[in-house]
Design an enzyme around this catalytic site. Structure first.
Site, PDB file in Angstrom:
ATOM      1  N   ASP A  54      99.107  24.373  81.502  1.00 37.30           N
ATOM      2  CA  ASP A  54     100.358  23.840  80.965  1.00 37.30           C
ATOM      3  C   ASP A  54     101.317  25.003  80.735  1.00 37.30           C
ATOM      4  O   ASP A  54     100.931  26.050  80.247  1.00 37.30           O
ATOM      5  CB  ASP A  54     100.009  23.126  79.642  1.00 37.30           C
ATOM      6  CG  ASP A  54     101.209  22.848  78.770  1.00 37.30           C
ATOM      7  OD1 ASP A  54     101.603  21.673  78.683  1.00 37.30           O
ATOM      8  OD2 ASP A  54     101.738  23.792  78.144  1.00 37.30           O
ATOM      9  N   ASP A  68     105.304  20.182  84.076  1.00 39.92           N
ATOM     10  CA  ASP A  68     104.798  21.448  83.534  1.00 39.92           C
ATOM     11  C   ASP A  68     103.288  21.468  83.297  1.00 39.92           C
ATOM     12  O   ASP A  68     102.789  22.367  82.635  1.00 39.92           O
ATOM     13  CB  ASP A  68     105.534  21.809  82.244  1.00 39.92           C
ATOM     14  CG  ASP A  68     105.228  20.823  81.130  1.00 39.92           C
ATOM     15  OD1 ASP A  68     104.714  19.741  81.421  1.00 39.92           O
ATOM     16  OD2 ASP A  68     105.510  21.144  79.973  1.00 39.92           O
ATOM     17  N   GLU A  69     102.568  20.498  83.808  1.00 37.21           N
ATOM     18  CA  GLU A  69     101.122  20.443  83.598  1.00 37.21           C
ATOM     19  C   GLU A  69     100.423  20.094  84.899  1.00 37.21           C
ATOM     20  O   GLU A  69     100.804  19.126  85.559  1.00 37.21           O
ATOM     21  CB  GLU A  69     100.788  19.324  82.609  1.00 37.21           C
ATOM     22  CG  GLU A  69     100.532  19.770  81.200  1.00 37.21           C
ATOM     23  CD  GLU A  69     100.186  18.581  80.312  1.00 37.21           C
ATOM     24  OE1 GLU A  69      99.021  18.198  80.257  1.00 37.21           O
ATOM     25  OE2 GLU A  69     101.107  18.027  79.694  1.00 37.21           O
TER      26      GLU A  69
END
Length: 436
Positions: free
Chosen positions: A16, A121-122
């Site tokens: 992340d 974002d992960e």
DNA sequence: TCTGGGGTCCTAGGACCC
DNA sequence: TCTGGGGTCCTAGGACCC
């Protein structure tokens, strides 16, 4: 104790990007993401004062001034209280570009099929087959990837490692995020010391307020108690979600990343909270048309047709009445035509709207199938249909080359239209330039 | 408090059919 | 008539995620 011998024992990394949007902004401004004190604030033009939204805050801004993500601008500390807090506009296109760059780095460490991009974002990476190529211990390999991303892009990441995707996700959310090392590894056998010690039910992925409240009503206040509740009781109370909750409490998750999960239903939607209350049917219908055509263009761009048209109307909270809005759908003969989709949306609107004050409008197109053959209808000759298709396609093409506002419906110029203002937004926020 | 945006899954209940 | 039962499709709404 649970018998984990027959569960998958893989090496899954959940990575992340720490305060992703805020970090991209810090770097854009030549600052270090970990020491900059800034927040990304999205503001719609022509909306009331204080209506801005904090989309992301840097770690320092969170620590020093108690900022949280998705916080309202009106709750921000004042300039006097926080003189060094910098507020910047979002640049969505930049974040998309950075996200792809991070993905490129992951591809150095695992095959594309072993990478599941969970959000901007992960990502989750199944390193079972490849981790040993990069180090003697998965932990060290995780650090290596983190270092690679930091040195290449300047971005800081947290890494959860687990024997399955759930353990990796929990290791990241619950532990790695809060550790200085920004990494942790959770195994099945650690469940009593890891999962069962999670302080709040709502800290767990998949458990939010409602589910937590329901569990509390059953006398279940933590993961240990959940793990020691009879699964039949959970099944009776929650259905299949109950089975899943029980499995989660023991860290069990049998999904395999390379076996792509194909969602049963896929749909495309756009929605917006209006800048003010709308009371006039004509104005509301302009926005329904704009959003409808926007989603229709998206399904055309994917070569798809919709067979399920869904309209959501949210009322203003100031509006009297018990309904807070309505959400209705209709099955339609598969189509990708603006005209047909908008006609159905307007029919739904007129059937269900009784003059309430409107504040939010959303359109969802589902039941998608490839847009290959021409569906004949009783109402239009094939020639007319082909003409409409051509028209939509031409408009799509011009807009993709010259921008949305190069061609605009006259109705969008009327009071109430929002399409022009929103033309440069990405996901409802300022798109900016990817190369700034 | 008042209003961000995009997406998926699950369930209850009604309609309809045999 | 104090009336069967099962299956499938569909819609609305709830819940959760980032």
């Amino acid at each position: 104790m649970y018998d984990y011998r027959y569960e998958p024992h893989r090496i899954i990394f959940m990575i992340d990007n720490k305060s992703f949007y805020a970090s991209c902004e810090a770097l854009r401004l030549g600052k270090n993401p970990m020491t900059a004190c800034l927040a990304v604030m999205s503001r719609q033009p022509h909306s009331s004062f204080g209506s801005g939204l904090i989309m992301a805050a840097s770690p320092v801004a969170k620590r020093k001034y108690g900022l949280v993500n998705v916080m309202r601008a009106r709750n921000l500390p004042s300039k006097q209280e926080a003189p060094d807090l910098e507020l910047v506009q979002p640049h969505m296109n930049l974040y998309i570009k950075r996200s792809l760059e991070v993905l490129n780095i992951f591809e150095k460490y695992a095959a594309r099929e072993d990478i599941h991009v969970y959000s901007i974002d992960e990502s989750m990476i199944d390193m079972t087959k490849s981790w040993h190529l990069f180090g003697d211990d998965p932990y060290l390999v995780g650090r290596k990837i983190q270092k690679d991303i930091r040195q290449t892009l300047g971005l800081y990441t947290t890494c959860g490692i687990g024997e399955n995707p759930l353990l990796a996700k929990l290791a990241m959310d619950i532990s790695a995020k809060h550790r200085r090392s920004m990494i942790d590894f959770w195994h099945y056998i650690d469940a009593p010391d890891t999962i069962w010690r999670i302080p709040k039910l709502t800290d767990v992925w998949g458990i939010n307020k409602r589910t937590a409240a329901h569990l509390e009503r059953l006398g279940i206040h933590n993961m240990y108690q959940l793990a020691h509740t009879h699964p039949q009781i959970l099944h009776k109370e929650f259905g299949v979600i109950g089975d899943q909750l029980f499995a989660m409490s023991w860290g069990v998750d049998r999904s395999i990343i390379s076996q792509r999960y194909v969602p049963k239903s896929k749909s495309y939607s756009n929605s917006q909270v209006l800048g003010r209350d709308y009371r006039n049917a004509g104005e509301i219908e302009i926005v329904i048309r704009e959003i409808g055509e926007q989603v229709a263009a998206r399904i055309r761009a994917h070569g798809l047709r919709t067979s399920r048209v869904h309209l959501f109307i949210g009322f203003s909270l100031r509006a009297a009445g018990s309904r807070h809005g309505f959400s209705v759908q209709a099955k339609v003969t598969p189509t990708s035509l603006n005209n047909e989709i908008v006609a159905e949306l307007l029919a739904l609107f007129r059937r269900h709207w009784h003059g309430e004050t409107v504040r939010e409008i959303g359109v969802d197109l589902g039941g998608l199938t490839p847009d290959v053959s021409q569906q004949l209808t009783l109402f239009l000759s094939p020639q007319q249909q082909i003409k409409l298709r051509k028209f939509d396609q031409t408009v799509d093409q011009v807009r993709s080359q010259y921008g949305f506002t190069s061609l605009v419906k006259a109705s969008s110029l009327l009071p109430g239209g929002t399409a022009i203002q929103r033309a440069n937004l990405v996901g409802g926020h300022n798109g900016g330039n990817a190369y700034e």
